[in-house]
Design a protein around this motif. Structure first.
Motif, PDB file in Angstrom:
ATOM      1  N   ARG A 133     -32.325 -29.419 -58.033  1.00 12.03           N
ATOM      2  CA  ARG A 133     -31.066 -30.169 -57.969  1.00 12.03           C
ATOM      3  C   ARG A 133     -29.890 -29.222 -57.740  1.00 12.03           C
ATOM      4  NH1 ARG A 133     -28.248 -34.816 -60.553  1.00 12.03           N
ATOM      5  NH2 ARG A 133     -26.312 -34.056 -61.500  1.00 12.03           N
ATOM      6  N   GLU A 134     -29.879 -28.100 -58.438  1.00  6.89           N
ATOM      7  CA  GLU A 134     -28.786 -27.131 -58.268  1.00  6.89           C
ATOM      8  C   GLU A 134     -28.739 -26.617 -56.833  1.00  6.89           C
ATOM      9  OE1 GLU A 134     -28.866 -25.299 -62.846  1.00  6.89           O
ATOM     10  OE2 GLU A 134     -29.649 -24.136 -61.145  1.00  6.89           O
ATOM     11  N   ARG A 137     -27.754 -29.751 -54.420  1.00  6.82           N
ATOM     12  CA  ARG A 137     -26.372 -30.209 -54.605  1.00  6.82           C
ATOM     13  C   ARG A 137     -25.361 -29.069 -54.558  1.00  6.82           C
ATOM     14  NH1 ARG A 137     -25.551 -35.569 -58.055  1.00  6.82           N
ATOM     15  NH2 ARG A 137     -27.474 -36.675 -57.509  1.00  6.82           N
ATOM     16  N   TYR A 186     -31.881 -38.230 -58.556  1.00 10.52           N
ATOM     17  CA  TYR A 186     -31.381 -37.140 -59.394  1.00 10.52           C
ATOM     18  C   TYR A 186     -31.093 -35.887 -58.566  1.00 10.52           C
ATOM     19  CZ  TYR A 186     -31.154 -33.867 -63.334  1.00 10.52           C
ATOM     20  OH  TYR A 186     -30.757 -32.916 -64.243  1.00 10.52           O
ATOM     21  N   CYS A 188     -30.703 -35.713 -55.090  1.00 14.72           N
ATOM     22  CA  CYS A 188     -29.934 -35.850 -53.844  1.00 14.72           C
ATOM     23  C   CYS A 188     -28.785 -36.849 -53.902  1.00 14.72           C
ATOM     24  CB  CYS A 188     -30.869 -36.265 -52.704  1.00 14.72           C
ATOM     25  SG  CYS A 188     -32.273 -35.183 -52.457  1.00 14.72           S
ATOM     26  N   GLY A 189     -28.656 -37.630 -54.967  1.00 12.62           N
ATOM     27  CA  GLY A 189     -27.626 -38.670 -55.004  1.00 12.62           C
ATOM     28  C   GLY A 189     -28.238 -40.039 -54.806  1.00 12.62           C
ATOM     29  N   SER A 219     -25.134 -40.209 -48.774  1.00 13.74           N
ATOM     30  CA  SER A 219     -24.574 -39.075 -48.023  1.00 13.74           C
ATOM     31  C   SER A 219     -24.829 -39.203 -46.530  1.00 13.74           C
ATOM     32  CB  SER A 219     -25.198 -37.769 -48.520  1.00 13.74           C
ATOM     33  OG  SER A 219     -26.585 -37.727 -48.199  1.00 13.74           O
TER      34      SER A 219
END
Length: 348
Positions: A133-134, A137, A186, A188-189, A219
């Motif tokens: 995720r880090e 994102r 969680y 990627c949105g 996105s």
């Protein structure tokens, strides 16, 4: 601060994960166990805690701060509602409910009661997932343009011994794809639109065994997911991530995240890109970077988090209302038509 007093409803496989986790947390303790199967009493006796065969009795008598609902999916609303009535916070195993209608009702009950809810999408607490995720994102991939998900393995015959696994709501849409969509959200949105098609190609019974899904993220990134529980395959979260040591582990990946500057494989966390400052193009060489992330049990981290949620030290990573956006896949799997989750949940 006083330890959070926890009770667990359900004594099956997933409950064993919560029970083991409860032994390892410092901010809470398991003080009661409930299951309709009287043979589970031996588990409670080994733990030295009371055993109940009726969850209503446990909730009334055990002086609980929080309850873990690890029962079959169709029981979640009734159990969660009883917890809400008694002011007991609830950790509900995924999926939060079996239908969107029930889910909306459940969310309303929780809001009116003032209790706090957490949904058991435990992968959100796994360090590999959090690191991915880090990266996604944090902008290392540039603009996210594509996502590929494969979840494919062979479930053995013993998996279907519990009758509900062969009934509507017990198939891979609600038991497995629901996890993949939550990971997707969680990492990627939110999903703007999705279309899921299900088929029963190999197995008998009333549930699907194979699903194909296409989706668009808010996105703008596009993606696909293929899910099947009837093929001997090395490409699934369970067999690649190493999250659960009980599973055979392969050296394969199950997710690919494709960006304008770099691409990421999961769970290898291998990042592919052109060298900084170099010419970019399909004729040019790529370099790869990977990293190791220390293991932490997601069930232990999740239960510690639940206790902190009850103590109001943290906000839920995913509550019942948020989990409904993941559950929206059910509508498309039933109809085969495109669904926009935000619009679906906004509808009366």
């Amino acid at each position: 601060m006083k330890q959070v007093q926890l009770g667990i409803i359900g004594g099956g496989w997933i409950s064993s994960k919560h029970i083991d986790a409860a032994k390892k947390i410092s901010n809470g303790e398991l003080v009661a166990l409930c299951d309709v199967d009287g043979s589970r009493k031996i588990v409670a006796e080994k733990l030295g805690i009371p055993f109940f065969s009726d969850y209503r009795e446990m909730l009334a008598q055990a002086d609980l701060d929080g309850a873990i609902d690890a029962t079959p999916n169709h029981l979640h609303v009734a159990i969660g509602s009883e917890c809400a009535k008694r002011g007991i916070h609830i950790l509900t195993e995924k999926p939060v409910t079996t239908t969107l209608k029930e889910g909306k009702e459940f969310v309303k009950i929780i809001k009116q009661s003032g209790i706090r809810s957490l949904v058991g999408h435990h992968r959100r607490h796994f360090p590999l997932v959090r690191r991915a995720r880090e990266i996604v994102r944090g902008g290392e991939l540039g603009e996210l343009v594509g996502i590929s998900i494969v979840w494919a393995l062979m479930k053995g015959d013993d998996y279907f011994i519990p009758e509900w696994h062969s009934l509507p709501g017990g198939g891979p849409v609600m038991c497995n794809l629901i996890h993949e969509i939550d990971n997707l959200r969680y990492l990627c949105g939110n999903v703007a639109e999705l279309t899921a098609k299900t088929k029963r190609l190999v197995r008998t019974g009333m549930v699907e065994d194979t699903i194909s899904m296409s989706f668009e993220m808010t996105s703008g990134a596009l993606g696909t997911a293929f899910v099947s529980d009837t093929t001997p395959s090395p490409w699934s979260y369970e067999l690649t991530s190493g999250e659960n040591p009980e599973f055979f582990k392969t050296d394969q990946n199950c997710y690919q995240f494709l960006g304008s500057q770099a691409s990421l494989s999961f769970p290898s966390l291998q990042l592919w890109s052109h060298a900084h400052g170099s010419t970019k193009g399909w004729w040019e060489p790529l370099m790869a970077r990977s990293e190791n992330v220390p293991y932490v049990s997601p069930f232990v981290a999740q239960l510690e988090h639940f206790c902190k949620v009850i103590q109001r030290q943290e906000e839920p990573v995913i509550d019942a209302e948020d989990a409904l956006l993941t559950l929206a896949v059910l509508k498309s799997s039933e109809t085969g038509r495109a669904v926009r989750p935000d619009e679906l949940l906004a509808a009366s």
